[in-house]
Design a protein around this motif. Structure first.
Motif, PDB file in Angstrom:
ATOM      1  N   GLY A 171     -14.449  -6.347 -20.148  1.00 10.69           N
ATOM      2  CA  GLY A 171     -13.909  -7.610 -19.371  1.00 10.69           C
ATOM      3  C   GLY A 171     -14.502  -7.788 -18.058  1.00 10.69           C
ATOM      4  N   ARG A 188     -14.921 -10.590 -14.746  1.00 10.33           N
ATOM      5  CA  ARG A 188     -14.205 -11.628 -14.301  1.00 10.33           C
ATOM      6  C   ARG A 188     -14.811 -11.768 -12.666  1.00 10.33           C
ATOM      7  NH1 ARG A 188     -10.134 -10.779 -10.739  1.00 10.33           N
ATOM      8  NH2 ARG A 188      -9.941  -8.670  -9.831  1.00 10.33           N
ATOM      9  N   ALA A 197     -16.784  -9.705 -22.833  1.00 13.67           N
ATOM     10  CA  ALA A 197     -16.203 -10.953 -22.649  1.00 13.67           C
ATOM     11  C   ALA A 197     -15.758 -11.188 -21.307  1.00 13.67           C
ATOM     12  CB  ALA A 197     -14.739 -10.699 -23.291  1.00 13.67           C
ATOM     13  N   SER A 246      -6.803 -14.705 -15.680  1.00 16.10           N
ATOM     14  CA  SER A 246      -7.788 -14.325 -16.509  1.00 16.10           C
ATOM     15  C   SER A 246      -7.580 -12.635 -17.097  1.00 16.10           C
ATOM     16  CB  SER A 246      -9.218 -14.124 -15.702  1.00 16.10           C
ATOM     17  OG  SER A 246      -8.886 -13.470 -14.477  1.00 16.10           O
ATOM     18  N   LEU A 285      -7.955 -11.596 -20.839  1.00 19.15           N
ATOM     19  CA  LEU A 285      -8.934 -10.459 -21.311  1.00 19.15           C
ATOM     20  C   LEU A 285      -8.010  -9.375 -22.074  1.00 19.15           C
ATOM     21  CD1 LEU A 285     -10.969  -9.554 -18.165  1.00 19.15           C
ATOM     22  CD2 LEU A 285     -11.967 -10.669 -20.100  1.00 19.15           C
ATOM     23  N   ALA A 323      -8.914  -8.366 -25.898  1.00 19.26           N
ATOM     24  CA  ALA A 323      -9.029  -7.209 -26.252  1.00 19.26           C
ATOM     25  C   ALA A 323      -7.907  -6.491 -27.441  1.00 19.26           C
ATOM     26  CB  ALA A 323      -9.054  -6.028 -25.111  1.00 19.26           C
ATOM     27  N   LEU A 337     -10.713  -0.602 -22.955  1.00 20.90           N
ATOM     28  CA  LEU A 337     -10.951  -1.778 -22.161  1.00 20.90           C
ATOM     29  C   LEU A 337     -11.521  -1.301 -20.722  1.00 20.90           C
ATOM     30  CD1 LEU A 337     -10.894  -4.802 -21.457  1.00 20.90           C
ATOM     31  CD2 LEU A 337      -8.563  -4.642 -20.738  1.00 20.90           C
ATOM     32  N   THR A 361     -12.902  -2.589 -17.263  1.00 22.02           N
ATOM     33  CA  THR A 361     -12.785  -3.931 -16.335  1.00 22.02           C
ATOM     34  C   THR A 361     -12.771  -3.486 -15.040  1.00 22.02           C
ATOM     35  OG1 THR A 361     -11.744  -5.968 -16.119  1.00 22.02           O
ATOM     36  CG2 THR A 361     -10.377  -4.034 -16.713  1.00 22.02           C
TER      37      THR A 361
END
Length: 281
Positions: A32, A34, A59, A114, A118, A122, A130, A132
């Protein structure tokens, strides 16, 4: 500060190289992005823990246009930035021999969260990891129902990827046992694991341990457990800090509430949050 008593100290990790292409630590890895940036270290972890059978998705969340004018133009710029991040991440993974699909997550409005977007993406995708750089990793892990690896704001520094030294914080509760189990699985025979047991009362004892451990004993009432966990991990030169987190309705033995949240907020090391729920038993 917490005093500590080491058990089976000075166990060094065995030598190991990169990931084995035929063996996957995780089979569905969701990355993820951002904030208009994409830390390259996330690619390193994905490469280290993926195998031939691993499926990956990258993503990025972007707000929908708010309307005409400057805000609308800003949203368009944000979308183009997110698309560029996805292309870059996909290309970097391809250079490592990994194929990844991409997803652009449209937020309902410019101020939407956000992090939650995410987590939802997920979870729906069926991720078992995950990756991130989002803040709030403890709540993220509970929302997505899988381990969440987050990075400190200043980068991972000298930390080895894949981790060669894994430190796990534990109070010997259910969530902590899940974290220890996950750390052992990740380490396999390639990394050293040390468990930092927080002794919340004089009755807490761990006399029969099958792994290297250190007992963290509060020296004074009100000592900061979260800071002591981070300090113990850094002093041991850990590459990764692992801690369990649980749903709000579950009970545990942590002396102070939300220890996982507090440790995550310190962000001193790459951190793996392992979510636990009664269904895991």
């Amino acid at each position: 500060m917490l005093s500590s008593k080491a058990i089976n100290p000075n166990v060094e990790p065995t030598a190991h190289g990169g990931r084995a292409a035929s063996t996957a630590t995780y089979r569905r890895i969701f990355i993820g992005a951002r904030g208009g940036r994409f830390p390259g270290a996330l690619i390193d972890y994905a490469s280290a823990w993926a195998g031939r059978e691993t499926v990956l998705q990258v993503a990025a969340a972007v707000a929908r246009p708010a309307g005409e004018g400057t805000r609308s133009r800003d949203s368009g710029d944000a979308r183009r930035t997110a698309e560029e991040i996805l292309r870059t991440a996909q290309a970097l993974l391809a250079m490592r021999g990994l194929n990844a699909s991409t997803a652009l997550l449209a937020l309902s409005h410019p101020d939407a969260n956000s992090v939650h977007a995410l987590a939802e993406a997920a979870r729906r995708w069926g991720a078992d990891l995950l990756l991130t750089d989002c803040a709030g990793s403890a709540s993220l892990a509970r929302e997505v129902h899988c381990p969440v690896l987050t990075l400190p704001a200043g980068g991972i520094g000298r930390c080895h990827v894949p981790p060669a030294r894994i430190f796990v914080a534990s109070d010997d509760g259910d969530a902590s046992r899940a974290a220890v189990s996950e750390a052992m699985r990740i380490a396999a025979d390639r990394a050293a694991v040390r468990v930092g047991y927080v002794a919340c009362s004089p009755q807490d004892r761990w006399d029969r341990l099958s792994h290297e451990a250190v007992i963290l004993q509060p020296a004074h009432e009100g000592d900061d457990i979260a800071q002591a966990i981070g300090l113990a991990a850094r002093e041991w030169r850990a590459d990764l800090l692992v801690i369990g987190t649980r749903g709000a309705r579950l009970t545990g033995k942590w002396r102070f509430a939300s220890v996982a949240e507090q440790v995550a907020a310190l962000a001193v090391l790459p951190m793996l949050l392992v979510s636990y729920s009664p269904a895991d038993r």
